[in-house]
Design a protein around this motif. Structure first.
Motif, PDB file in Angstrom:
ATOM      1  N   LYS A   1       0.819  -1.211   0.000  1.00 11.58           N
ATOM      2  CA  LYS A   1       0.000   0.000   0.000  1.00 11.58           C
ATOM      3  C   LYS A   1       0.853   1.260   0.000  1.00 11.58           C
ATOM      4  CE  LYS A   1      -0.606  -0.054   5.040  1.00 11.58           C
ATOM      5  NZ  LYS A   1      -1.613  -0.096   6.136  1.00 11.58           N
ATOM      6  N   HIS A   2       2.181   1.080   0.242  1.00 16.59           N
ATOM      7  CA  HIS A   2       3.114   2.203   0.196  1.00 16.59           C
ATOM      8  C   HIS A   2       3.909   2.219  -1.113  1.00 16.59           C
ATOM      9  CE1 HIS A   2       2.114   2.842   4.353  1.00 16.59           C
ATOM     10  NE2 HIS A   2       2.559   1.652   4.703  1.00 16.59           N
ATOM     11  N   SER A   3       3.430   1.467  -2.118  1.00 17.82           N
ATOM     12  CA  SER A   3       4.034   1.424  -3.463  1.00 17.82           C
ATOM     13  C   SER A   3       5.421   0.790  -3.473  1.00 17.82           C
ATOM     14  CB  SER A   3       4.095   2.835  -4.074  1.00 17.82           C
ATOM     15  OG  SER A   3       2.809   3.397  -4.155  1.00 17.82           O
ATOM     16  N   GLN A   4       5.665  -0.139  -2.548  1.00 22.12           N
ATOM     17  CA  GLN A   4       6.923  -0.883  -2.549  1.00 22.12           C
ATOM     18  C   GLN A   4       6.689  -2.230  -3.225  1.00 22.12           C
ATOM     19  OE1 GLN A   4       6.548  -0.484   1.735  1.00 22.12           O
ATOM     20  NE2 GLN A   4       8.712   0.099   1.840  1.00 22.12           N
ATOM     21  N   GLN A   5       7.631  -2.657  -4.068  1.00 24.27           N
ATOM     22  CA  GLN A   5       7.456  -3.944  -4.741  1.00 24.27           C
ATOM     23  C   GLN A   5       7.665  -5.074  -3.743  1.00 24.27           C
ATOM     24  OE1 GLN A   5       9.434  -4.264  -8.499  1.00 24.27           O
ATOM     25  NE2 GLN A   5       8.869  -6.402  -8.803  1.00 24.27           N
ATOM     26  N   ILE A   6       6.701  -5.992  -3.692  1.00 25.52           N
ATOM     27  CA  ILE A   6       6.743  -7.098  -2.744  1.00 25.52           C
ATOM     28  C   ILE A   6       6.324  -8.401  -3.435  1.00 25.52           C
ATOM     29  CG2 ILE A   6       6.265  -5.646  -0.726  1.00 25.52           C
ATOM     30  CD1 ILE A   6       3.344  -6.593  -0.880  1.00 25.52           C
ATOM     31  N   ASP A   7       6.536  -9.506  -2.737  1.00 21.54           N
ATOM     32  CA  ASP A   7       6.033 -10.810  -3.160  1.00 21.54           C
ATOM     33  C   ASP A   7       6.676 -11.268  -4.481  1.00 21.54           C
ATOM     34  OD1 ASP A   7       4.510 -13.147  -3.100  1.00 21.54           O
ATOM     35  OD2 ASP A   7       2.757 -12.108  -2.348  1.00 21.54           O
ATOM     36  N   THR A   8       5.967 -12.086  -5.240  1.00 18.08           N
ATOM     37  CA  THR A   8       6.519 -12.700  -6.448  1.00 18.08           C
ATOM     38  C   THR A   8       6.187 -11.877  -7.692  1.00 18.08           C
ATOM     39  OG1 THR A   8       6.180 -14.878  -5.423  1.00 18.08           O
ATOM     40  CG2 THR A   8       6.671 -14.836  -7.779  1.00 18.08           C
TER      41      THR A   8
ATOM     42  N   PHE B   1       6.455 -11.820 -11.965  1.00 15.89           N
ATOM     43  CA  PHE B   1       6.627 -12.630 -13.168  1.00 15.89           C
ATOM     44  C   PHE B   1       6.835 -11.704 -14.368  1.00 15.89           C
ATOM     45  CE2 PHE B   1       4.144 -15.147 -10.234  1.00 15.89           C
ATOM     46  CZ  PHE B   1       4.671 -16.426 -10.353  1.00 15.89           C
ATOM     47  N   TYR B   2       7.832 -12.021 -15.181  1.00 12.68           N
ATOM     48  CA  TYR B   2       8.105 -11.275 -16.404  1.00 12.68           C
ATOM     49  C   TYR B   2       8.094 -12.260 -17.577  1.00 12.68           C
ATOM     50  CZ  TYR B   2       9.643  -7.829 -12.990  1.00 12.68           C
ATOM     51  OH  TYR B   2       9.695  -6.975 -11.922  1.00 12.68           O
ATOM     52  N   TYR B   3       7.650 -11.776 -18.755  1.00 11.42           N
ATOM     53  CA  TYR B   3       7.415 -12.668 -19.879  1.00 11.42           C
ATOM     54  C   TYR B   3       8.120 -12.187 -21.150  1.00 11.42           C
ATOM     55  CZ  TYR B   3       3.605 -14.281 -16.855  1.00 11.42           C
ATOM     56  OH  TYR B   3       2.881 -14.750 -15.786  1.00 11.42           O
ATOM     57  N   HIS B   4       8.433 -13.143 -22.024  1.00 10.41           N
ATOM     58  CA  HIS B   4       8.892 -12.812 -23.368  1.00 10.41           C
ATOM     59  C   HIS B   4       7.677 -12.405 -24.205  1.00 10.41           C
ATOM     60  CE1 HIS B   4      13.024 -14.252 -22.908  1.00 10.41           C
ATOM     61  NE2 HIS B   4      12.556 -15.314 -22.286  1.00 10.41           N
ATOM     62  N   GLU B   5       7.931 -11.729 -25.309  1.00 14.80           N
ATOM     63  CA  GLU B   5       6.830 -11.257 -26.145  1.00 14.80           C
ATOM     64  C   GLU B   5       6.036 -12.399 -26.761  1.00 14.80           C
ATOM     65  OE1 GLU B   5       6.062  -7.658 -29.417  1.00 14.80           O
ATOM     66  OE2 GLU B   5       8.092  -8.167 -28.745  1.00 14.80           O
ATOM     67  N   ASN B   6       6.662 -13.598 -26.876  1.00 14.69           N
ATOM     68  CA  ASN B   6       5.955 -14.750 -27.438  1.00 14.69           C
ATOM     69  C   ASN B   6       5.057 -15.442 -26.403  1.00 14.69           C
ATOM     70  OD1 ASN B   6       7.739 -16.150 -25.796  1.00 14.69           O
ATOM     71  ND2 ASN B   6       8.916 -17.050 -27.482  1.00 14.69           N
ATOM     72  N   GLY B   7       5.022 -14.911 -25.180  1.00 15.73           N
ATOM     73  CA  GLY B   7       4.133 -15.453 -24.158  1.00 15.73           C
ATOM     74  C   GLY B   7       4.797 -16.366 -23.145  1.00 15.73           C
ATOM     75  N   ARG B   8       6.041 -16.789 -23.401  1.00 19.62           N
ATOM     76  CA  ARG B   8       6.741 -17.665 -22.459  1.00 19.62           C
ATOM     77  C   ARG B   8       7.218 -16.878 -21.239  1.00 19.62           C
ATOM     78  NH1 ARG B   8       8.488 -22.702 -24.357  1.00 19.62           N
ATOM     79  NH2 ARG B   8       8.152 -23.082 -26.589  1.00 19.62           N
ATOM     80  N   VAL B   9       7.272 -17.559 -20.106  1.00 14.30           N
ATOM     81  CA  VAL B   9       7.810 -16.936 -18.904  1.00 14.30           C
ATOM     82  C   VAL B   9       9.286 -16.634 -19.118  1.00 14.30           C
ATOM     83  CG1 VAL B   9       8.338 -17.251 -16.460  1.00 14.30           C
ATOM     84  CG2 VAL B   9       6.172 -18.075 -17.373  1.00 14.30           C
ATOM     85  N   LYS B  10       9.700 -15.436 -18.744  1.00 12.72           N
ATOM     86  CA  LYS B  10      11.082 -15.006 -18.904  1.00 12.72           C
ATOM     87  C   LYS B  10      11.859 -15.085 -17.587  1.00 12.72           C
ATOM     88  CE  LYS B  10      13.749 -10.939 -20.418  1.00 12.72           C
ATOM     89  NZ  LYS B  10      13.630  -9.557 -20.948  1.00 12.72           N
ATOM     90  N   SER B  11      11.312 -14.507 -16.539  1.00 18.95           N
ATOM     91  CA  SER B  11      12.003 -14.524 -15.248  1.00 18.95           C
ATOM     92  C   SER B  11      11.001 -14.450 -14.105  1.00 18.95           C
ATOM     93  CB  SER B  11      12.998 -13.367 -15.151  1.00 18.95           C
ATOM     94  OG  SER B  11      12.364 -12.120 -15.340  1.00 18.95           O
ATOM     95  N   ILE B  12      11.425 -14.990 -12.958  1.00 17.80           N
ATOM     96  CA  ILE B  12      10.616 -14.964 -11.746  1.00 17.80           C
ATOM     97  C   ILE B  12      11.493 -14.465 -10.607  1.00 17.80           C
ATOM     98  CG2 ILE B  12       9.173 -16.286 -10.162  1.00 17.80           C
ATOM     99  CD1 ILE B  12       8.883 -18.406 -12.372  1.00 17.80           C
ATOM    100  N   LEU B  13      11.044 -13.409  -9.953  1.00 19.42           N
ATOM    101  CA  LEU B  13      11.768 -12.850  -8.813  1.00 19.42           C
ATOM    102  C   LEU B  13      10.849 -12.815  -7.604  1.00 19.42           C
ATOM    103  CD1 LEU B  13      13.149 -11.429 -11.463  1.00 19.42           C
ATOM    104  CD2 LEU B  13      14.191  -9.950  -9.758  1.00 19.42           C
ATOM    105  N   TYR B  14      11.462 -12.939  -6.433  1.00 18.04           N
ATOM    106  CA  TYR B  14      10.688 -12.851  -5.204  1.00 18.04           C
ATOM    107  C   TYR B  14      11.255 -11.745  -4.336  1.00 18.04           C
ATOM    108  CZ  TYR B  14       8.491 -13.973  -0.761  1.00 18.04           C
ATOM    109  OH  TYR B  14       7.782 -13.884   0.407  1.00 18.04           O
TER     110      TYR B  14
ATOM    111  N   PRO C   1      15.841  -8.691  -3.351  1.00 13.48           N
ATOM    112  CA  PRO C   1      15.073  -9.661  -4.141  1.00 13.48           C
ATOM    113  C   PRO C   1      15.856 -10.938  -4.414  1.00 13.48           C
ATOM    114  CG  PRO C   1      15.871  -7.866  -5.526  1.00 13.48           C
ATOM    115  CD  PRO C   1      16.167  -7.473  -4.111  1.00 13.48           C
ATOM    116  N   LEU C   2      15.127 -12.038  -4.509  1.00 10.71           N
ATOM    117  CA  LEU C   2      15.711 -13.336  -4.836  1.00 10.71           C
ATOM    118  C   LEU C   2      15.365 -13.678  -6.283  1.00 10.71           C
ATOM    119  CD1 LEU C   2      14.706 -15.287  -1.591  1.00 10.71           C
ATOM    120  CD2 LEU C   2      16.836 -14.042  -2.056  1.00 10.71           C
ATOM    121  N   TYR C   3      16.382 -14.065  -7.066  1.00  8.58           N
ATOM    122  CA  TYR C   3      16.184 -14.396  -8.482  1.00  8.58           C
ATOM    123  C   TYR C   3      15.896 -15.890  -8.571  1.00  8.58           C
ATOM    124  CZ  TYR C   3      16.672 -12.834 -13.328  1.00  8.58           C
ATOM    125  OH  TYR C   3      16.422 -12.452 -14.621  1.00  8.58           O
ATOM    126  N   LEU C   4      14.632 -16.248  -8.755  1.00  5.64           N
ATOM    127  CA  LEU C   4      14.233 -17.641  -8.711  1.00  5.64           C
ATOM    128  C   LEU C   4      14.463 -18.378 -10.028  1.00  5.64           C
ATOM    129  CD1 LEU C   4      10.902 -17.389  -6.696  1.00  5.64           C
ATOM    130  CD2 LEU C   4      13.247 -17.668  -5.856  1.00  5.64           C
TER     131      LEU C   4
END
Length: 334
Positions: A104-111, A113-126, A142-145
Motif C-alpha cells: 500500500k506504500h508502493s513498494q514492490q513485494i512478493d513474487t 513474473f516477467y514474460y517474453h513477447e511470445n508469451g513464455r515466462v522469462k524470469s521470476i523474482l521474489y 530480491p531473490l532471483y528464482l
C-alpha cells in the motif's frame, strides 16, 4: 481532489464525469511523453477516480494501434505513479509482459513474473518482506528464482545461473551470472540506446570495477562509488530548501484563500547540470503553480547525475509545501 485534477490536466487531456466518478484521459508517445497530437501518440492512459474515497483509483493504458490493453492496476495518486496491489503490463500483441505486486506504500513485494513477447515466462523474482505492528513494510533484497530464454531453456534456477536483463525497446541491456541470487564475475551490456557499452566485475553482488566505452571508443573507468549518483544542488538539499523558502513569492489570492498543500515542479537536470524543461506536475491553483515555476527557474546549476560514470539527463520532481496557517510562510519538503 477532483478540482485539482481538472486544473492540472485541462490543457493536456480529456476529463469526463460519469456515474459518480472522474475519468482522466491522457495521450503518450512511445517515449512516454505527454502529447496533444493523436498522430504522435502511441498509447492512451485513463485514470478513473471514484466518487467514494473508500474505492480504489484505477489506471488503465491502451495501445492506440489496436485498442489492446497495455497496463492495468490500482494507484494512490492521480498521476498513476504510485501503485498498490497487482499491476499488469501487456505487449502490443496481447501477451502478458509482467505481473508485479506492490504494498500500500508502493513498494514492490512478493513474487514478480516477467514474460517474453511470445508469451513464455522469462524470469521470476521474489521480493521478501515483513510487516511490523505499525503496518510498516521492511523489504529485503530480491531473490532471483528463475530465468528462461525465449525458446524455453531454463538458464537460472533458484538464484544460480545465467540471466539477461533488458527493457522492451532494448534501450538498456545487461547479461551475466548469478551465484546465490547475487551477481558474480563479469557482466556486460549497453545503455542509453546502445550509445555506451560496459563491462563490470562483481563479487557476491558487490560491484568491484567497471569500464564504460562510448561510440568513439573513449573509456571511462568507475567503481561502486563513482558508478552512479543522483544530481546534487550546490550545498546540498538544505541549501535548496533555504533557497526555495526565501525566494518563493506566495500569490496574494492564495494567501487570502488560505491555500495549503504541496505544489510540484518537474524538470530535467541535463548532462552539464543545467536544469531545464520545467513544467507544473501538481498545482493548487490561485497562481501557486506559476509561482513555483518562477522560483525553480532561478535555481543554480546542479552537479549532474551519472550512470556508470557517464553524466546523464535526470528527471527531477521538486515538491514545495505551502502553509498559510503558520505566519503565511512557505515550507519546502522533499
Amino acid at each position: 481532489m477532483r478540482n485539482i485534477a481538472l486544473i492540472i490536466f485541462l490543457s493536456l487531456l480529456t476529463c469526463t464525469i460519469a456515474y459518480g466518478q472522474i475519468n482522466i484521459q491522457t495521450l503518450y508517445t512511445k517515449e512516454d511523453k505527454i502529447t496533444k497530437e493523436l498522430e504522435k501518440a502511441y498509447y492512451a492512459r485513463i485514470v478513473t477516480i471514484p466518487e467514494k474515497k473508500s474505492n480504489d483509483t484505477i489506471v488503465e493504458e491502451f495501445y492506440l494501434s489496436n485498442n489492446a490493453l497495455k497496463l492495468q492496476g490500482k494507484v494512490t495518486d492521480i498521476f498513476a505513479t504510485k501503485f498498490k496491489g497487482k499491476k499488469y503490463e501487456l505487449f502490443e500483441n496481447g501477451n502478458m509482459k509482467s505481473e508485479v505486486m506492490y504494498s500500500k506504500h508502493s513498494q514492490q513485494i512478493d513474487t514478480a513474473f516477467y514474460y517474453h513477447e511470445n508469451g513464455r515466462v522469462k524470469s521470476i523474482l521474489y521480493f521478501p518482506y515483513t510487516i511490523n505492528k505499525k503496518g510498516k513494510y521492511k523489504i529485503e533484497e530480491p531473490l532471483y528464482l528463475a530465468y528462461i530464454d525465449s525458446i524455453g531453456n531454463m538458464l537460472l534456477r533458484y538464484g544460480n545461473g545465467y540471466a539477461v536483463s533488458d527493457d522492451s525497446d532494448k534501450y538498456s541491456y545487461e547479461e551475466g551470472n548469478y551465484v546465490n541470487h547475487k551477481k558474480e564475475g563479469e557482466w556486460k551490456g549497453h545503455f542509453n540506446g546502445k550509445r555506451y557499452t560496459f563491462v563490470e566485475t562483481f563479487t557476491a553482488g558487490k560491484l568491484i570495477s567497471g569500464v564504460t566505452t562510448d561510440s568513439l571508443g573513449q573509456q571511462t573507468p568507475y567503481d561502486s562509488i563513482s558508478a552512479g549518483k543522483q544530481p546534487e544542488y550546490p550545498g546540498g538539499i538544505a541549501s535548496l530548501m533555504r533557497f526555495i523558502g526565501l525566494n518563493y513569492n506566495f500569490p496574494s489570492e492564495a494567501l487570502l484563500s488560505g491555500i495549503n498543500g504541496v505544489v510540484e515542479v518537474e524538470f530535467v537536470i541535463d548532462k552539464s547540470g543545467e536544469p531545464r524543461n520545467f513544467k507544473i506536475k501538481s498545482d493548487l491553483g490561485y497562481g501557486t503553480g506559476e509561482a513555483a515555476l518562477r522560483v525553480a527557474k532561478k535555481m543554480k546549476k546542479w552537479e549532474p547525475g551519472k550512470q556508470r560514470g557517464i553524466p546523464v539527463n535526470v528527471s527531477y520532481i521538486l515538491p514545495i509545501r505551502l502553509n498559510t496557517v503558520s505566519e503565511n510562510r512557505t515550507n519546502y519538503s522533499r
